[in-house]
Design an enzyme around this catalytic site. Structure first.
Site, PDB file in Angstrom:
ATOM      1  N   GLY A 240      -4.309  -2.897  -6.714  1.00 33.11           N
ATOM      2  CA  GLY A 240      -3.224  -2.345  -5.908  1.00 33.11           C
ATOM      3  C   GLY A 240      -2.702  -3.401  -4.952  1.00 33.11           C
ATOM      4  O   GLY A 240      -2.880  -4.606  -5.170  1.00 33.11           O
ATOM      5  N   SER A 241      -2.092  -2.949  -3.872  1.00 32.84           N
ATOM      6  CA  SER A 241      -1.444  -3.890  -2.957  1.00 32.84           C
ATOM      7  C   SER A 241      -2.479  -4.599  -2.065  1.00 32.84           C
ATOM      8  O   SER A 241      -3.582  -4.102  -1.838  1.00 32.84           O
ATOM      9  CB  SER A 241      -0.461  -3.130  -2.073  1.00 32.84           C
ATOM     10  N   THR A 244      -3.514  -2.419   0.968  1.00 34.48           N
ATOM     11  CA  THR A 244      -4.582  -1.434   0.711  1.00 34.48           C
ATOM     12  C   THR A 244      -5.907  -2.147   0.445  1.00 34.48           C
ATOM     13  O   THR A 244      -6.964  -1.667   0.876  1.00 34.48           O
ATOM     14  CB  THR A 244      -4.205  -0.520  -0.479  1.00 34.48           C
ATOM     15  N   GLY A 245      -5.858  -3.295  -0.218  1.00 34.86           N
ATOM     16  CA  GLY A 245      -7.089  -4.064  -0.473  1.00 34.86           C
ATOM     17  C   GLY A 245      -7.794  -4.410   0.837  1.00 34.86           C
ATOM     18  O   GLY A 245      -9.022  -4.272   0.958  1.00 34.86           O
ATOM     19  N   GLU A 262      -8.107  -6.664  -7.074  1.00 43.11           N
ATOM     20  CA  GLU A 262      -6.978  -7.295  -7.795  1.00 43.11           C
ATOM     21  C   GLU A 262      -5.735  -6.897  -7.037  1.00 43.11           C
ATOM     22  O   GLU A 262      -5.331  -5.740  -7.094  1.00 43.11           O
ATOM     23  CB  GLU A 262      -6.834  -6.682  -9.187  1.00 43.11           C
ATOM     24  N   CYS A 296       2.041  -7.296 -11.517  1.00 45.46           N
ATOM     25  CA  CYS A 296       1.445  -8.147 -10.481  1.00 45.46           C
ATOM     26  C   CYS A 296       1.700  -9.613 -10.773  1.00 45.46           C
ATOM     27  O   CYS A 296       2.050 -10.390  -9.896  1.00 45.46           O
ATOM     28  CB  CYS A 296      -0.047  -7.863 -10.372  1.00 45.46           C
TER      29      CYS A 296
HETATM   30  P1  NAD Z   1      -1.263   0.721  -3.512  1.00 44.64           P
HETATM   31  O1  NAD Z   1      -2.140  -0.255  -2.811  1.00 44.64           O
HETATM   32  O2  NAD Z   1      -0.263   1.459  -2.720  1.00 44.64           O
HETATM   33  O3  NAD Z   1      -2.122   1.833  -4.275  1.00 44.64           O
HETATM   34  C1  NAD Z   1      -3.122   1.492  -5.207  1.00 44.64           C
HETATM   35  C2  NAD Z   1      -4.164   2.591  -5.263  1.00 44.64           C
HETATM   36  O4  NAD Z   1      -4.840   2.654  -3.995  1.00 44.64           O
HETATM   37  C3  NAD Z   1      -3.614   3.990  -5.504  1.00 44.64           C
HETATM   38  O5  NAD Z   1      -4.498   4.667  -6.376  1.00 44.64           O
HETATM   39  C4  NAD Z   1      -3.619   4.608  -4.113  1.00 44.64           C
HETATM   40  O6  NAD Z   1      -3.693   6.021  -4.115  1.00 44.64           O
HETATM   41  C5  NAD Z   1      -4.877   4.002  -3.540  1.00 44.64           C
HETATM   42  N1  NAD Z   1      -4.936   3.969  -2.071  1.00 44.64           N
HETATM   43  C6  NAD Z   1      -3.927   3.983  -1.174  1.00 44.64           C
HETATM   44  N2  NAD Z   1      -4.405   3.889   0.077  1.00 44.64           N
HETATM   45  C7  NAD Z   1      -5.754   3.804  -0.030  1.00 44.64           C
HETATM   46  C8  NAD Z   1      -6.820   3.653   0.915  1.00 44.64           C
HETATM   47  N3  NAD Z   1      -6.605   3.561   2.220  1.00 44.64           N
HETATM   48  N4  NAD Z   1      -8.089   3.574   0.433  1.00 44.64           N
HETATM   49  C9  NAD Z   1      -8.343   3.614  -0.887  1.00 44.64           C
HETATM   50  N5  NAD Z   1      -7.385   3.765  -1.822  1.00 44.64           N
HETATM   51  C10 NAD Z   1      -6.099   3.849  -1.391  1.00 44.64           C
HETATM   52  O7  NAD Z   1      -0.595  -0.132  -4.706  1.00 44.64           O
HETATM   53  P2  NAD Z   1       0.495   0.346  -5.746  1.00 44.64           P
HETATM   54  O8  NAD Z   1       1.802   0.457  -5.010  1.00 44.64           O
HETATM   55  O9  NAD Z   1      -0.037   1.489  -6.515  1.00 44.64           O
HETATM   56  O10 NAD Z   1       0.558  -0.899  -6.762  1.00 44.64           O
HETATM   57  C11 NAD Z   1       1.404  -1.996  -6.592  1.00 44.64           C
HETATM   58  C12 NAD Z   1       0.624  -3.186  -6.089  1.00 44.64           C
HETATM   59  O11 NAD Z   1      -0.490  -3.420  -6.953  1.00 44.64           O
HETATM   60  C13 NAD Z   1       1.433  -4.464  -6.113  1.00 44.64           C
HETATM   61  O12 NAD Z   1       1.183  -5.184  -4.937  1.00 44.64           O
HETATM   62  C14 NAD Z   1       0.869  -5.218  -7.318  1.00 44.64           C
HETATM   63  O13 NAD Z   1       1.032  -6.610  -7.268  1.00 44.64           O
HETATM   64  C15 NAD Z   1      -0.557  -4.798  -7.285  1.00 44.64           C
HETATM   65  N6  NAD Z   1      -1.191  -4.972  -8.596  1.00 44.64           N
HETATM   66  C16 NAD Z   1      -2.073  -5.990  -8.757  1.00 44.64           C
HETATM   67  C17 NAD Z   1      -2.655  -6.222  -9.995  1.00 44.64           C
HETATM   68  C18 NAD Z   1      -3.588  -7.379 -10.206  1.00 44.64           C
HETATM   69  O14 NAD Z   1      -4.187  -7.462 -11.277  1.00 44.64           O
HETATM   70  N7  NAD Z   1      -3.759  -8.270  -9.256  1.00 44.64           N
HETATM   71  C19 NAD Z   1      -2.345  -5.383 -11.070  1.00 44.64           C
HETATM   72  C20 NAD Z   1      -1.462  -4.331 -10.871  1.00 44.64           C
HETATM   73  C21 NAD Z   1      -0.882  -4.132  -9.617  1.00 44.64           C
END
Ligand code: NAD
Length: 489
Positions: A240-241, A244-245, A262, A296
């Site tokens: 994810g983003s 959030t990471g 990731e 990503c």
């Molecule tokens: P996001 O971080 O908003 O959400 C990702 C997941 O985290 C979702 O399931 C969400 O419900 C959960 N989440 C949200 N807040 C949380 C918290 N506080 N604690 C735990 N979980 C929580 O990301 P997104 O908008 O779904 O995805 C887009 C992002 O993901 C982009 O930045 C993209 O570059 C990245 N991404 C990275 C890779 C990689 O391999 N590096 C692959 C795909 C997407």
């Protein structure tokens, strides 16, 4: 070209049958599990409701964790060849539902049907290749008879996988595979924007794994924190983003959970003066606009030698203008909508910032009318490195092109980013490209292409793009911990 004409009747029928095929319930302890509340999942091409998904509450989380805790010790003792064969059996069951899952993926995610079918094929490939890799290359134990020492890799117990909305099927399948192949029980949580295909995978998993080994919980974002803060979960595999990471790293610090993160990227492509313009333009656009830029590892900044900047822009515009934007169910569609309103609004603000910062649109300046979150892909120049579109991760179909004078200067500018996910060099001189590749501060570097990943190789990011790696033997190892046993000699 902009085409939102009616979708094919056979696709409509298939979509209805895909929705009715699955129960969209949580999967806990190998069974469907009911909760009180649900939330609507929208089709981003029409903004209409596809179905509703369960909003897992605290008791559901506790039930899933308890089932996983019960299942984990026995599953850890199952020989790796049997775990691999269970994953292959799961893959076979997913394959049987491939077409229904592809249609469901289009409905909830928005991508074109051909791309959804590719994602399904890629997911099967990840399941099977990770099973092969674990069986053939992951060393679970080594013994040194002389020193009376045995080194073993033990599973972590219960691990959770939290995924993003851009590739929901592939992310869920690969996280599930890495966790269970290494002997862990797992809980998978999809994004609230795209939970349906993952809930369907959970339903399929009920017949493929012993009870409690795989659970699927859907819910709004706060569910994520209930999972990451849970003391009985030993590891989070997150995609994810970066924002959030970082939040997950904070919420797991007190329990020292293992983490694989990731995260986001702002990948640079460096185009040297001897690159072939047409092929390079095609390759750059293939990566930058894959999944409407919601990838990503998409090319997110193009650095090109000043001498060929205009020619490259012209060639990129020509490729971009040949793409058809529309409902993913429509057979001819190349680019679907932006996946959700939040991301759509963010991209609209970035487009505004381009005008405020005196950038030039070479194509894609027009706004498209709804319903649906459609956005014309744009090639943009005239921005500096500090502009919003260049310095932030856009995650959408807006591609900035920037000129440079020397490759060294381009490399310094490419690396001057808090992200470090991927990068690429485009040139006829592979030796020069290899020299530059090693200077990229990025987890993956490509030469004359961009974005390809595969299950045999570790994938990770430098800086804010990640922590640890997924995939490959090294990725699998992160789902285990070392134990050393010594006999007195
Ligand atoms: P996001 O971080 O908003 O959400 C990702 C997941 O985290 C979702 O399931 C969400 O419900 C959960 N989440 C949200 N807040 C949380 C918290 N506080 N604690 C735990 N979980 C929580 O990301 P997104 O908008 O779904 O995805 C887009 C992002 O993901 C982009 O930045 C993209 O570059 C990245 N991404 C990275 C890779 C990689 O391999 N590096 C692959 C795909 C997407």
């Amino acid at each position: 070209m902009y085409d939102l004409s009616g979708i094919h009747t056979s696709s409509k029928l298939m979509s209805v049958s895909a929705i009715s095929k699955f129960d969209f319930a949580l999967t806990i302890d190998g069974k469907p599990y009911g909760v009180q509340h649900s939330f609507d999942v929208l089709n981003p091409a029409s903004e209409q409701i596809v179905a509703s998904a369960p909003d897992a509450d605290r008791p559901a989380v506790e039930s899933a964790v308890a089932a996983a805790v019960r299942a984990a010790p026995a599953w850890a003792k199952v020989p790796v060849c049997e775990r691999a064969s269970r994953v292959r059996d799961f893959a076979r069951r997913v394959e049987e539902q491939q077409e229904a899952l592809s249609h469901l993926l289009v409905l909830e995610q928005g991508k074109p049907l051909a791309s959804a079918r590719s994602e399904l094929l890629e997911s099967l490939n990840y399941l099977r290749q990770l099973a092969d890799l674990t069986e053939s290359e992951l060393q679970f134990s080594t013994t040194n008879d002389q020193s009376g020492t045995k080194v073993i890799r033990r599973p972590l117990g219960v691990v959770a996988g939290i995924t993003a909305w851009n590739y929901p099927v592939q992310l869920a399948c690969s996280k599930l595979a890495m966790a269970v192949l290494t002997g862990n029980a797992t809980i998978i949580k999809p994004s609230p924007y795209t939970p349906l295909t993952t809930l369907a995978l959970g339903q399929i998993s009920r017949d493929a794994f012993p009870q409690g080994v795989v659970s699927v919980l859907s819910g709004q974002d706060p569910l994520g924190e209930k999972i990451t803060a849970h003391p009985a979960i030993s590891k989070i595999g997150f995609t994810g983003s970066s924002r959030t990471g970082c939040a997950i790293a904070k919420s797991t610090a007190d329990s020292l959970k293992r983490l694989t993160l990731e995260l986001g990227g702002n990948d640079a492509a460096i185009v040297l003066p001897d690159a072939r313009i047409e092929e390079t333009a095609k390759g750059l656009i293939t990566s930058a606009l894959e999944n409407t830029g919601q990838l990503c590892n998409a090319v997110k900044r193009v650095f090109v030698h000043e001498s060929m900047k205009q020619d490259l822009i012209d060639a990129m515009v020509s490729v971009t203008e040949s793409l058809v934007i529309g409902d993913g169910m429509n057979e001819g569609t190349d680019l679907g909508p932006i996946q959700n309103r939040m991301q759509f609004e963010k991209l609209k603000a970035l487009r505004e910032s381009v005008l405020q910062e005196r950038g030039t649109f070479h194509c894609g300046e027009q706004t498209l009318s709804g319903p649906g979150y459609f956005m014309a892909p744009a090639i943009i120049s005239g921005l500096n490195d500090a502009s919003r579109l260049v310095s932030e991760e856009q995650f959408g179909p807006l591609v900035p092109v920037l000129g440079f004078e020397t490759p060294d200067e381009a490399m310094v500018r490419a690396n001057a980013s808090p992200f470090g996910l991927g990068g690429s060099v485009w040139t006829a001189n592979v030796d020069k490209a290899l020299e530059l590749a090693e200077q990229f501060d990025a987890g993956s570097v490509w030469i004359n292409h961009h974005s390809a990943l595969s299950p045999e190789y570790p994938s990770g990011g430098f800086k804010l793009s990640g922590l640890g790696v997924e995939y490959g033997v090294h990725g699998l190892e992160e789902y285990t911990q070392h134990q050393v046993i010594r006999i007195a000699t």
